[in-house]
Design an enzyme around this catalytic site. Structure first.
Site, PDB file in Angstrom:
ATOM      1  NE  ARG A  44      -2.519  -7.806  -3.937  1.00  0.00           N
ATOM      2  CZ  ARG A  44      -3.222  -8.084  -2.846  1.00  0.00           C
ATOM      3  NH1 ARG A  44      -2.617  -8.214  -1.691  1.00  0.00           N
ATOM      4  NH2 ARG A  44      -4.514  -8.255  -2.908  1.00  0.00           N
ATOM      5  CB  SER A  77      -4.190  -6.451   4.875  1.00  0.00           C
ATOM      6  OG  SER A  77      -3.772  -5.227   4.334  1.00  0.00           O
ATOM      7  CE  LYS A  94     -13.163  -7.040   3.984  1.00  0.00           C
ATOM      8  NZ  LYS A  94     -12.202  -6.285   3.186  1.00  0.00           N
ATOM      9  CG  HIS A 127      -1.939  -0.989   1.351  1.00  0.00           C
ATOM     10  ND1 HIS A 127      -2.118  -1.784   2.457  1.00  0.00           N
ATOM     11  CD2 HIS A 127      -2.900  -1.353   0.461  1.00  0.00           C
ATOM     12  CE1 HIS A 127      -3.153  -2.587   2.250  1.00  0.00           C
ATOM     13  NE2 HIS A 127      -3.637  -2.354   1.053  1.00  0.00           N
TER      14      HIS A 127
HETATM   15  O1  PNS Z   1      -8.731  -2.918   0.304  1.00  0.00           O
HETATM   16  P1  PNS Z   1      -9.943  -3.498  -0.354  1.00  0.00           P
HETATM   17  O2  PNS Z   1     -10.667  -4.402   0.628  1.00  0.00           O
HETATM   18  O3  PNS Z   1      -9.622  -4.156  -1.649  1.00  0.00           O
HETATM   19  O4  PNS Z   1     -10.937  -2.268  -0.670  1.00  0.00           O
HETATM   20  C1  PNS Z   1     -12.167  -2.490  -1.313  1.00  0.00           C
HETATM   21  C2  PNS Z   1     -12.988  -1.184  -1.402  1.00  0.00           C
HETATM   22  C3  PNS Z   1     -13.147  -0.546  -0.050  1.00  0.00           C
HETATM   23  C4  PNS Z   1     -12.288  -0.236  -2.321  1.00  0.00           C
HETATM   24  C5  PNS Z   1     -14.355  -1.597  -1.997  1.00  0.00           C
HETATM   25  O5  PNS Z   1     -14.912  -2.618  -1.227  1.00  0.00           O
HETATM   26  C6  PNS Z   1     -15.344  -0.444  -2.068  1.00  0.00           C
HETATM   27  O6  PNS Z   1     -15.204   0.435  -2.897  1.00  0.00           O
HETATM   28  N1  PNS Z   1     -16.361  -0.453  -1.181  1.00  0.00           N
HETATM   29  C7  PNS Z   1     -17.351   0.624  -1.085  1.00  0.00           C
HETATM   30  C8  PNS Z   1     -18.765   0.128  -1.387  1.00  0.00           C
HETATM   31  C9  PNS Z   1     -19.087   0.259  -2.862  1.00  0.00           C
HETATM   32  O7  PNS Z   1     -18.945   1.304  -3.468  1.00  0.00           O
HETATM   33  N2  PNS Z   1     -19.534  -0.875  -3.452  1.00  0.00           N
HETATM   34  C10 PNS Z   1     -19.832  -0.961  -4.861  1.00  0.00           C
HETATM   35  C11 PNS Z   1     -18.584  -1.327  -5.656  1.00  0.00           C
HETATM   36  S1  PNS Z   1     -18.910  -1.450  -7.378  1.00  0.00           S
END
Ligand code: PNS
Length: 155
Positions: free
Chosen positions: A88, A125, A41, A17
């Site tokens: 990744r 993570s 979560k 990150h």
């Molecule tokens: O670090 P991560 O877990 O890969 O992050 C994922 C994240 C937070 C970027 C993704 O889950 C997200 O954008 N969540 C917000 C909810 C949302 O907008 N959902 C619709 C996605 S199309």
């Protein structure tokens, strides 16, 4: 002024990150790092703790926010031009492109991808937490402040 938003769980922030955020800082005038506040979560670190770690790692060069709704709404709130995600693996590609396309479908929001540096490709993570929980060393996988925070949290 160009603003990039880097969203994620950051539970905890890793060297992968930090590398992506550092590279985004070199490309955009303003960088917002947005921590998802997702109560469903089972996070090890609270949103406040994750945000504090990100601020310690990157200092004043970034703004740290949190959000609990749709990413597209948060992007609008902070006035970001684009979202940046690190990629990744092929699995990341499949997952991230679907989200990017859905977000674009909803509001026209653009997502740009940065390929993770090879030396960070295997870091996640989840694996960092598993190693720390089982007593292994996470040196070289996370910034020092995160290593310290993991020790304190799991002691
Ligand atoms: O670090 P991560 O877990 O890969 O992050 C994922 C994240 C937070 C970027 C993704 O889950 C997200 O954008 N969540 C917000 C909810 C949302 O907008 N959902 C619709 C996605 S199309």
């Amino acid at each position: 002024m160009t603003t990039a938003l880097c969203p994620g769980s950051f539970d905890p922030p890793t060297n992968g990150h930090a590398d992506v955020i550092g590279r985004v800082m070199a490309l955009f005038d303003r960088v917002v790092v947005a921590v998802i506040d997702n109560p469903s979560k089972n996070s090890l670190f609270t949103v406040a703790e994750r945000s504090a770690l990100l601020s310690e790692i990157h200092g004043d060069a970034i703004e740290v926010t949190s959000f609990d709704g749709l990413l597209v709404d948060h992007v609008r709130e902070v006035g970001a031009d684009t979202v940046i995600k690190g990629l990744r693996t092929v699995e990341d590609y499949e997952y991230e492109t679907q989200m990017a396309q859905m977000n674009h479908h909803m509001t026209g929001m653009e997502t740009l991808f940065l390929a993770t540096r090879p030396e960070y490709r295997f870091i996640s993570s989840s694996l960092v937490k598993e190693i720390a929980r089982l007593g292994g060393s996470v040196g070289g996988l996370v910034p020092d402040v995160v290593e310290k925070a993991l020790k304190e949290k799991l002691s």
